[in-house]
Design a protein around this motif. Structure first.
Motif, PDB file in Angstrom:
ATOM      1  N   PRO A  48       0.817  -1.227   0.000  1.00 52.43           N
ATOM      2  CA  PRO A  48       0.000   0.000   0.000  1.00 52.43           C
ATOM      3  C   PRO A  48       0.834   1.253   0.000  1.00 52.43           C
ATOM      4  N   SER A  49       1.966   1.220   0.648  1.00 43.15           N
ATOM      5  CA  SER A  49       2.803   2.427   0.669  1.00 43.15           C
ATOM      6  C   SER A  49       3.371   2.734  -0.715  1.00 43.15           C
ATOM      7  N   ASP A  50       3.723   1.660  -1.433  1.00 41.65           N
ATOM      8  CA  ASP A  50       4.210   1.893  -2.782  1.00 41.65           C
ATOM      9  C   ASP A  50       3.128   2.457  -3.685  1.00 41.65           C
ATOM     10  N   GLU A  51       1.948   1.955  -3.582  1.00 41.41           N
ATOM     11  CA  GLU A  51       0.838   2.456  -4.388  1.00 41.41           C
ATOM     12  C   GLU A  51       0.519   3.907  -4.050  1.00 41.41           C
ATOM     13  N   LEU A  52       0.599   4.199  -2.765  1.00 43.02           N
ATOM     14  CA  LEU A  52       0.350   5.572  -2.336  1.00 43.02           C
ATOM     15  C   LEU A  52       1.411   6.522  -2.886  1.00 43.02           C
ATOM     16  N   GLN A  53       2.647   6.048  -2.829  1.00 41.37           N
ATOM     17  CA  GLN A  53       3.729   6.864  -3.377  1.00 41.37           C
ATOM     18  C   GLN A  53       3.567   7.056  -4.889  1.00 41.37           C
ATOM     19  N   GLU A  54       3.105   5.982  -5.556  1.00 36.50           N
ATOM     20  CA  GLU A  54       2.884   6.089  -7.002  1.00 36.50           C
ATOM     21  C   GLU A  54       1.817   7.119  -7.320  1.00 36.50           C
ATOM     22  N   GLN A  55       0.726   7.092  -6.550  1.00 34.95           N
ATOM     23  CA  GLN A  55      -0.356   8.069  -6.761  1.00 34.95           C
ATOM     24  C   GLN A  55       0.110   9.491  -6.455  1.00 34.95           C
ATOM     25  N   GLN A  56       0.894   9.575  -5.364  1.00 30.27           N
ATOM     26  CA  GLN A  56       1.405  10.899  -5.016  1.00 30.27           C
ATOM     27  C   GLN A  56       2.338  11.433  -6.096  1.00 30.27           C
ATOM     28  N   TYR A  57       3.136  10.503  -6.644  1.00 30.39           N
ATOM     29  CA  TYR A  57       4.059  10.884  -7.710  1.00 30.39           C
ATOM     30  C   TYR A  57       3.294  11.352  -8.947  1.00 30.39           C
ATOM     31  N   GLN A  58       2.270  10.595  -9.310  1.00 30.65           N
ATOM     32  CA  GLN A  58       1.460  10.970 -10.460  1.00 30.65           C
ATOM     33  C   GLN A  58       0.759  12.319 -10.244  1.00 30.65           C
ATOM     34  N   HIS A  59       0.274  12.465  -9.005  1.00 29.92           N
ATOM     35  CA  HIS A  59      -0.389  13.731  -8.676  1.00 29.92           C
ATOM     36  C   HIS A  59       0.589  14.903  -8.778  1.00 29.92           C
ATOM     37  N   ASN A  60       1.779  14.701  -8.201  1.00 29.65           N
ATOM     38  CA  ASN A  60       2.783  15.767  -8.258  1.00 29.65           C
ATOM     39  C   ASN A  60       3.209  16.030  -9.698  1.00 29.65           C
ATOM     40  N   LEU A  61       3.311  14.961 -10.483  1.00 32.60           N
ATOM     41  CA  LEU A  61       3.691  15.121 -11.874  1.00 32.60           C
ATOM     42  C   LEU A  61       2.651  15.918 -12.644  1.00 32.60           C
ATOM     43  N   GLU A  62       1.370  15.532 -12.447  1.00 33.99           N
ATOM     44  CA  GLU A  62       0.308  16.248 -13.124  1.00 33.99           C
ATOM     45  C   GLU A  62       0.213  17.701 -12.636  1.00 33.99           C
ATOM     46  N   GLN A  63       0.342  17.873 -11.327  1.00 35.56           N
ATOM     47  CA  GLN A  63       0.291  19.214 -10.774  1.00 35.56           C
ATOM     48  C   GLN A  63       1.428  20.082 -11.318  1.00 35.56           C
ATOM     49  N   GLY A  64       2.622  19.498 -11.358  1.00 33.73           N
ATOM     50  CA  GLY A  64       3.773  20.232 -11.912  1.00 33.73           C
ATOM     51  C   GLY A  64       3.570  20.540 -13.385  1.00 33.73           C
ATOM     52  N   PHE A  65       2.977  19.545 -14.084  1.00 34.36           N
ATOM     53  CA  PHE A  65       2.714  19.774 -15.505  1.00 34.36           C
ATOM     54  C   PHE A  65       1.727  20.929 -15.702  1.00 34.36           C
ATOM     55  N   GLN A  66       0.639  20.900 -14.892  1.00 31.91           N
ATOM     56  CA  GLN A  66      -0.357  21.962 -15.002  1.00 31.91           C
ATOM     57  C   GLN A  66       0.214  23.321 -14.613  1.00 31.91           C
ATOM     58  N   GLU A  67       1.013  23.317 -13.534  1.00 34.33           N
ATOM     59  CA  GLU A  67       1.619  24.585 -13.127  1.00 34.33           C
ATOM     60  C   GLU A  67       2.580  25.106 -14.191  1.00 34.33           C
ATOM     61  N   GLY A  68       3.377  24.164 -14.718  1.00 29.38           N
ATOM     62  CA  GLY A  68       4.286  24.569 -15.789  1.00 29.38           C
ATOM     63  C   GLY A  68       3.537  25.059 -17.008  1.00 29.38           C
ATOM     64  N   LEU A  69       2.417  24.334 -17.308  1.00 29.07           N
ATOM     65  CA  LEU A  69       1.609  24.749 -18.440  1.00 29.07           C
ATOM     66  C   LEU A  69       1.020  26.139 -18.215  1.00 29.07           C
ATOM     67  N   GLU A  70       0.488  26.365 -16.987  1.00 29.60           N
ATOM     68  CA  GLU A  70      -0.092  27.664 -16.665  1.00 29.60           C
ATOM     69  C   GLU A  70       0.959  28.756 -16.694  1.00 29.60           C
ATOM     70  N   GLN A  71       2.111  28.430 -16.090  1.00 31.69           N
ATOM     71  CA  GLN A  71       3.182  29.429 -16.094  1.00 31.69           C
ATOM     72  C   GLN A  71       3.662  29.735 -17.503  1.00 31.69           C
ATOM     73  N   GLY A  72       3.782  28.672 -18.311  1.00 34.23           N
ATOM     74  CA  GLY A  72       4.186  28.889 -19.703  1.00 34.23           C
ATOM     75  C   GLY A  72       3.160  29.689 -20.465  1.00 34.23           C
ATOM     76  N   ARG A  73       1.878  29.334 -20.235  1.00 31.77           N
ATOM     77  CA  ARG A  73       0.823  30.084 -20.907  1.00 31.77           C
ATOM     78  C   ARG A  73       0.824  31.554 -20.468  1.00 31.77           C
ATOM     79  N   GLU A  74       0.961  31.780 -19.150  1.00 31.52           N
ATOM     80  CA  GLU A  74       0.981  33.143 -18.626  1.00 31.52           C
ATOM     81  C   GLU A  74       2.189  33.919 -19.151  1.00 31.52           C
TER      82      GLU A  74
END
Length: 267
Positions: A48-74
């Protein structure tokens, strides 16, 4: 840490004495890699800890992608906005300069036309005033000349009658030419001054006709009376006729081109 393969899958070596027990895999930010089975065997399920870390990683990746996208767009928006603003400012300044130049040229042409009209009006008015002043000056000069001629003529007549009284007889004889020779009765009248001067030199008649005095007559005047007419030869009348001829002669000279006032036009 090195991994070795066996029939049952990868095997991790234990840490040696000179290597620390902890490794980078223990870090919560590091996702462990699970090697697939070489023989198609299913691996052990992730914890379960590995799965949680995987989800957290995906979330952080998507969040970073969105932030980067927003920052790039801005950043792109801000850059495009700045470029558009600079381009619009440049084009606006250029258009403003062009409009200002065209407007200034139009105003300059209008001012030049207005000044040209005012100059022509002023020139025409100045020419008219100059001609009026010139004609007025010429008229005054003409009057002055006529006055001088009259004054000189009066002095000459007075001096001539005083120094040569017989000039009166010439005036009387000239007047007698207008009388019919068949007239039998007539009377000659002259001024008292002329009669006295003639008497002083022994003259009391003209062509056989006695000379009578008339206090109303001026020196140089004479009057002839008959039964049917009265004829007068007045010095003042003859003088005025002479002045009129002088004035007419001066007026004719003024009308000649060399005496006509003109104002040269400025090219």
């Amino acid at each position: 840490m090195k991994s070795e393969f066996s029939h049952n899958g990868p095997v991790a070596h234990r840490p040696t004495a000179d290597r620390p027990a902890t490794s980078r895999l223990a870090s919560p930010n590091v996702r462990r890699y699970r090697f697939p089975s070489l023989y198609g065997e299913e691996g052990a399920p992730e914890s379960p800890s590995d799965e949680l870390q995987e989800q957290q990683y995906q979330h952080n990746l998507e969040q970073g992608f969105q932030e980067g996208l927003e920052q790039g767009r801005e950043a792109g928006f801000q850059k495009g906005l700045e470029q558009g603003r600079q381009q619009g400012l440049t084009e606006g300044l250029e258009q403003g300069r062009l409009q200002g130049r065209l407007q200034g040229q139009a105003q300059l042409r209008e001012l030049q036309s207005s000044l040209a009209d005012e100059l022509r009006h002023w020139q025409a008015s100045a020419e008219q005033q100059w001609q009026q002043l010139s004609m007025s000056a010429l008229n005054q000069q003409q009057q002055h000349i006529c006055q001088l001629v009259e004054q000189v003529a009066r002095r000459v007549i007075r001096s001539e009658l005083t120094m040569n009284p017989q000039q009166v007889l010439a005036i009387v004889e000239e007047a007698l030419q207008g009388i019919d020779a068949r007239v039998s009765e007539l009377q000659l009248f002259i001024s008292p001054e002329d009669k006295q001067r003639l008497a002083d030199i022994g003259i009391t008649e003209c062509r056989g006709w006695a000379l009578h005095l008339d206090a109303k007559l001026a020196p140089g005047d004479c009057r002839i009376e008959t039964e049917t007419l009265t004829l007068e030869a007045l010095t003042e009348e003859r003088l005025q006729k002479g002045i009129a001829k002088v004035s007419q002669s001066l007026s004719e000279q003024e009308l000649k081109p060399e005496f006509k006032p003109e104002l040269k036009q400025t090219p």
